[in-house]
Design an enzyme around this catalytic site. Sequence first.
Site, PDB file in Angstrom:
ATOM      1  N   CYS A  82      32.154  40.644  49.135  1.00  0.00           N
ATOM      2  CA  CYS A  82      33.179  39.649  48.817  1.00  0.00           C
ATOM      3  C   CYS A  82      33.774  39.008  50.073  1.00  0.00           C
ATOM      4  O   CYS A  82      33.662  39.507  51.180  1.00  0.00           O
ATOM      5  CB  CYS A  82      34.294  40.236  47.971  1.00  0.00           C
ATOM      6  SG  CYS A  82      33.740  41.153  46.531  1.00  0.00           S
ATOM      7  N   ARG A  83      34.414  37.883  49.859  1.00  0.00           N
ATOM      8  CA  ARG A  83      35.214  37.186  50.860  1.00  0.00           C
ATOM      9  C   ARG A  83      36.482  36.735  50.149  1.00  0.00           C
ATOM     10  O   ARG A  83      36.427  36.277  48.994  1.00  0.00           O
ATOM     11  CB  ARG A  83      34.499  35.968  51.429  1.00  0.00           C
ATOM     12  CG  ARG A  83      33.136  36.206  52.063  1.00  0.00           C
ATOM     13  CD  ARG A  83      33.229  36.730  53.504  1.00  0.00           C
ATOM     14  NE  ARG A  83      33.398  38.186  53.537  1.00  0.00           N
ATOM     15  CZ  ARG A  83      33.514  38.893  54.651  1.00  0.00           C
ATOM     16  NH1 ARG A  83      33.520  38.280  55.828  1.00  0.00           N
ATOM     17  NH2 ARG A  83      33.653  40.202  54.599  1.00  0.00           N
TER      18      ARG A  83
END
Length: 251
Positions: free
Chosen positions: A2-3
Amino acid sequence: MCRHLAYAGPATALRDVLTEPPHALYRQSWAPRMQRYGTVNADGFGVGWYAPGDPVPARYRRRGPIWADPSFADLARVVRTGALLAAVRDATESGADGEAAAAPFASGPWLFSHNGALTGWPGSAAGLASGLPAHELLQLEARCDSALVWALVLHRLREGDSLGQALVDTVTELHAAAPGSRLNLLLTDGVSVAATAWGDTLWYSAGPAGGTVVASEPYDDDPCWAEVPDRTLLFADRTDVLLTPLKEPAP
Protein backbone atom coordinates in the site's frame (compact mmCIF):
# COMPACT_ATOMS: atom_id res chain seq x y z
CA MET A 1 2.17 -2.96 0.95
CA CYS A 2 0.00 0.00 0.00
CA ARG A 3 0.76 3.71 -0.26
CA HIS A 4 -1.07 6.39 1.67
CA LEU A 5 -1.08 10.16 2.19
CA ALA A 6 -2.64 12.79 4.44
CA TYR A 7 -2.85 16.55 3.88
CA ALA A 8 -3.78 19.46 6.15
CA GLY A 9 -3.52 23.05 4.96
CA PRO A 10 -5.14 25.68 2.79
CA ALA A 11 -8.11 24.50 0.75
CA THR A 12 -6.93 22.79 -2.42
CA ALA A 13 -8.38 20.54 -5.11
CA LEU A 14 -7.93 16.81 -4.54
CA ARG A 15 -6.11 16.57 -7.85
CA ASP A 16 -3.40 19.01 -6.67
CA VAL A 17 -2.32 16.44 -4.08
CA LEU A 18 -3.47 13.08 -5.44
CA THR A 19 -3.23 13.05 -9.24
CA GLU A 20 -1.28 15.96 -10.74
CA PRO A 21 2.16 15.80 -9.05
CA PRO A 22 4.61 13.75 -11.15
CA HIS A 23 4.79 10.93 -8.60
CA ALA A 24 1.36 11.38 -7.03
CA LEU A 25 -0.53 8.65 -5.21
CA TYR A 26 -2.31 8.03 -8.52
CA ARG A 27 0.98 7.08 -10.20
CA GLN A 28 2.17 5.20 -7.11
CA SER A 29 -0.65 2.75 -7.74
CA TRP A 30 1.38 1.22 -10.59
CA ALA A 31 4.85 2.79 -10.28
CA PRO A 32 5.81 3.44 -6.65
CA ARG A 33 9.42 4.50 -6.24
CA MET A 34 10.07 3.37 -2.66
CA GLN A 35 7.68 0.51 -1.99
CA ARG A 36 9.51 -2.33 -0.26
CA TYR A 37 6.69 -4.91 -0.22
CA GLY A 38 4.43 -5.65 -3.17
CA THR A 39 4.72 -4.23 -6.66
CA VAL A 40 1.35 -2.83 -7.75
CA ASN A 41 -1.42 -1.19 -5.73
CA ALA A 42 -4.49 -2.29 -7.62
CA ASP A 43 -6.77 -3.91 -5.04
CA GLY A 44 -8.81 -0.85 -4.16
CA PHE A 45 -8.34 2.80 -3.30
CA GLY A 46 -10.05 5.51 -1.35
CA VAL A 47 -10.03 9.14 -0.31
CA GLY A 48 -11.70 10.86 2.62
CA TRP A 49 -12.00 14.64 2.88
CA TYR A 50 -13.53 17.34 5.07
CA ALA A 51 -15.96 20.04 3.97
CA PRO A 52 -16.00 23.45 5.69
CA GLY A 53 -18.23 23.45 8.76
CA ASP A 54 -18.71 19.67 8.85
CA PRO A 55 -16.46 17.64 11.16
CA VAL A 56 -17.55 14.30 9.64
CA PRO A 57 -15.57 13.51 6.47
CA ALA A 58 -16.93 12.19 3.20
CA ARG A 59 -15.39 9.11 1.59
CA TYR A 60 -15.06 7.75 -1.92
CA ARG A 61 -13.79 4.15 -2.12
CA ARG A 62 -13.66 1.51 -4.84
CA ARG A 63 -12.45 -2.09 -5.01
CA GLY A 64 -10.52 -1.74 -8.28
CA PRO A 65 -7.41 0.25 -9.30
CA ILE A 66 -7.58 4.01 -9.15
CA TRP A 67 -6.55 4.36 -12.80
CA ALA A 68 -9.63 2.40 -13.92
CA ASP A 69 -12.12 4.84 -12.37
CA PRO A 70 -12.80 7.86 -14.62
CA SER A 71 -15.31 9.19 -12.10
CA PHE A 72 -12.50 9.75 -9.62
CA ALA A 73 -10.71 12.05 -12.06
CA ASP A 74 -13.80 14.26 -12.20
CA LEU A 75 -14.16 14.18 -8.43
CA ALA A 76 -10.52 15.11 -7.91
CA ARG A 77 -10.84 18.01 -10.34
CA VAL A 78 -13.71 19.82 -8.61
CA VAL A 79 -13.63 18.85 -4.90
CA ARG A 80 -11.64 21.22 -2.68
CA THR A 81 -10.69 20.59 0.92
CA GLY A 82 -8.35 21.68 3.68
CA ALA A 83 -7.76 18.15 4.94
CA LEU A 84 -7.77 14.67 3.40
CA LEU A 85 -6.50 11.12 3.75
CA ALA A 86 -6.12 8.81 0.77
CA ALA A 87 -4.68 5.36 0.05
CA VAL A 88 -4.12 2.81 -2.70
CA ARG A 89 -4.15 -0.85 -1.64
CA ASP A 90 -1.51 -3.39 -2.59
CA ALA A 91 -2.59 -6.33 -4.72
CA THR A 92 -3.28 -9.26 -2.39
CA GLU A 93 -4.87 -12.68 -2.43
CA SER A 94 -8.49 -12.61 -3.54
CA GLY A 95 -11.14 -12.07 -0.90
CA ALA A 96 -14.75 -11.08 -0.46
CA ASP A 97 -14.17 -7.78 1.31
CA GLY A 98 -13.75 -5.66 -1.81
CA GLU A 99 -14.42 -1.97 -1.24
CA ALA A 100 -14.84 -2.48 2.51
CA ALA A 101 -11.13 -3.33 2.82
CA ALA A 102 -10.00 -0.13 1.09
CA ALA A 103 -8.75 2.71 3.28
CA PRO A 104 -9.54 5.18 4.59
CA PHE A 105 -11.53 3.59 7.38
CA ALA A 106 -13.71 6.11 9.18
CA SER A 107 -15.77 6.83 12.26
CA GLY A 108 -17.01 10.19 13.49
CA PRO A 109 -14.36 12.83 12.73
CA TRP A 110 -11.54 10.33 12.14
CA LEU A 111 -9.96 8.86 9.01
CA PHE A 112 -7.41 6.03 9.22
CA SER A 113 -5.09 3.97 7.02
CA HIS A 114 -2.61 1.13 7.65
CA ASN A 115 0.37 0.54 5.39
CA GLY A 116 1.88 -2.80 6.33
CA ALA A 117 0.88 -6.26 7.49
CA LEU A 118 0.45 -8.27 10.68
CA THR A 119 2.76 -11.27 10.82
CA GLY A 120 1.00 -14.57 11.43
CA TRP A 121 -2.39 -13.16 10.42
CA PRO A 122 -5.04 -14.16 11.38
CA GLY A 123 -3.79 -16.43 14.18
CA SER A 124 -1.64 -13.73 15.75
CA ALA A 125 -4.68 -11.48 16.12
CA ALA A 126 -6.85 -13.79 18.19
CA GLY A 127 -5.76 -12.35 21.51
CA LEU A 128 -6.03 -8.79 20.23
CA ALA A 129 -9.57 -9.30 19.01
CA SER A 130 -10.64 -10.87 22.29
CA GLY A 131 -9.83 -7.63 24.08
CA LEU A 132 -12.40 -5.65 22.11
CA PRO A 133 -16.09 -5.44 23.09
CA ALA A 134 -18.26 -7.77 21.03
CA HIS A 135 -20.26 -4.93 19.48
CA GLU A 136 -17.07 -3.31 18.19
CA LEU A 137 -15.92 -6.57 16.59
CA LEU A 138 -19.28 -6.91 14.89
CA GLN A 139 -18.83 -3.44 13.40
CA LEU A 140 -15.61 -4.36 11.55
CA GLU A 141 -15.93 -3.24 7.94
CA ALA A 142 -13.76 -6.05 6.59
CA ARG A 143 -11.93 -9.21 7.66
CA CYS A 144 -8.45 -7.98 6.77
CA ASP A 145 -5.71 -7.13 9.25
CA SER A 146 -6.02 -3.39 8.62
CA ALA A 147 -9.66 -3.42 9.68
CA LEU A 148 -8.70 -4.98 13.02
CA VAL A 149 -5.87 -2.49 13.49
CA TRP A 150 -8.40 0.30 12.92
CA ALA A 151 -10.77 -1.25 15.48
CA LEU A 152 -7.98 -1.20 18.09
CA VAL A 153 -7.12 2.43 17.33
CA LEU A 154 -10.78 3.47 17.31
CA HIS A 155 -11.42 1.81 20.66
CA ARG A 156 -8.68 3.96 22.20
CA LEU A 157 -9.94 7.14 20.54
CA ARG A 158 -13.41 6.52 21.93
CA GLU A 159 -11.86 6.02 25.37
CA GLY A 160 -10.39 9.53 25.14
CA ASP A 161 -6.85 8.94 23.85
CA SER A 162 -5.24 11.60 21.70
CA LEU A 163 -4.43 10.77 18.08
CA GLY A 164 -0.78 10.10 18.84
CA GLN A 165 -1.36 8.11 22.00
CA ALA A 166 -3.93 5.90 20.29
CA LEU A 167 -1.40 5.04 17.58
CA VAL A 168 1.53 4.47 19.94
CA ASP A 169 -0.40 2.19 22.28
CA THR A 170 -1.84 0.22 19.37
CA VAL A 171 1.57 -0.25 17.73
CA THR A 172 3.03 -1.39 21.06
CA GLU A 173 0.23 -3.93 21.52
CA LEU A 174 0.46 -5.21 17.96
CA HIS A 175 4.24 -5.57 18.06
CA ALA A 176 4.02 -7.60 21.26
CA ALA A 177 1.41 -9.93 19.78
CA ALA A 178 2.92 -10.18 16.29
CA PRO A 179 6.64 -9.29 16.26
CA GLY A 180 7.96 -8.30 12.87
CA SER A 181 4.71 -6.68 11.78
CA ARG A 182 4.88 -3.58 9.59
CA LEU A 183 2.83 -0.89 11.28
CA ASN A 184 2.85 2.39 9.40
CA LEU A 185 -0.39 3.93 10.64
CA LEU A 186 -1.94 7.22 9.46
CA LEU A 187 -4.73 9.05 11.30
CA THR A 188 -6.40 12.45 11.04
CA ASP A 189 -9.31 14.33 12.56
CA GLY A 190 -9.33 17.02 9.87
CA VAL A 191 -7.15 19.36 11.94
CA SER A 192 -4.09 17.33 12.90
CA VAL A 193 -2.31 14.30 11.46
CA ALA A 194 -0.63 11.51 13.43
CA ALA A 195 1.42 8.73 11.89
CA THR A 196 3.88 5.99 12.80
CA ALA A 197 6.91 4.87 10.84
CA TRP A 198 7.33 1.21 11.78
CA GLY A 199 8.72 -1.08 9.13
CA ASP A 200 8.14 0.96 5.97
CA THR A 201 8.87 4.37 4.49
CA LEU A 202 7.26 7.61 5.68
CA TRP A 203 7.97 11.17 4.54
CA TYR A 204 6.61 14.63 5.22
CA SER A 205 6.65 18.10 3.72
CA ALA A 206 5.64 21.14 5.76
CA GLY A 207 5.52 24.87 5.14
CA PRO A 208 3.63 27.91 6.48
CA ALA A 209 1.99 28.57 3.11
CA GLY A 210 1.61 25.14 1.60
CA GLY A 211 0.27 23.10 4.48
CA THR A 212 1.60 19.73 5.62
CA VAL A 213 1.71 16.48 3.67
CA VAL A 214 2.53 13.12 5.27
CA ALA A 215 3.01 10.28 2.81
CA SER A 216 4.54 6.87 2.22
CA GLU A 217 6.82 8.52 -0.31
CA PRO A 218 7.29 11.99 -1.85
CA TYR A 219 4.99 12.86 -4.73
CA ASP A 220 7.62 15.10 -6.37
CA ASP A 221 11.32 15.88 -6.14
CA ASP A 222 11.03 19.07 -4.10
CA PRO A 223 13.91 19.21 -1.58
CA CYS A 224 11.50 20.19 1.20
CA TRP A 225 10.59 16.52 1.73
CA ALA A 226 12.12 14.86 4.80
CA GLU A 227 12.15 11.17 5.70
CA VAL A 228 10.79 10.04 9.05
CA PRO A 229 13.15 7.62 10.83
CA ASP A 230 11.86 4.14 11.51
CA ARG A 231 10.28 3.60 14.96
CA THR A 232 8.98 7.19 15.11
CA LEU A 233 5.69 8.89 15.90
CA LEU A 234 4.89 11.93 13.73
CA PHE A 235 2.36 14.52 14.85
CA ALA A 236 1.58 17.44 12.57
CA ASP A 237 -0.80 20.31 11.99
CA ARG A 238 -0.94 22.71 9.08
CA THR A 239 2.40 24.36 9.86
CA ASP A 240 4.39 22.28 12.34
CA VAL A 241 5.69 18.71 12.56
CA LEU A 242 6.87 16.96 15.73
CA LEU A 243 8.82 13.69 15.60
CA THR A 244 9.08 11.46 18.68
CA PRO A 245 11.27 8.32 18.69
CA LEU A 246 9.46 5.15 19.74
CA LYS A 247 11.18 2.52 21.84
CA GLU A 248 10.64 -1.06 20.80
CA PRO A 249 8.99 -2.85 23.71
CA ALA A 250 11.15 -5.32 25.59
CA PRO A 251 10.24 -8.98 24.91
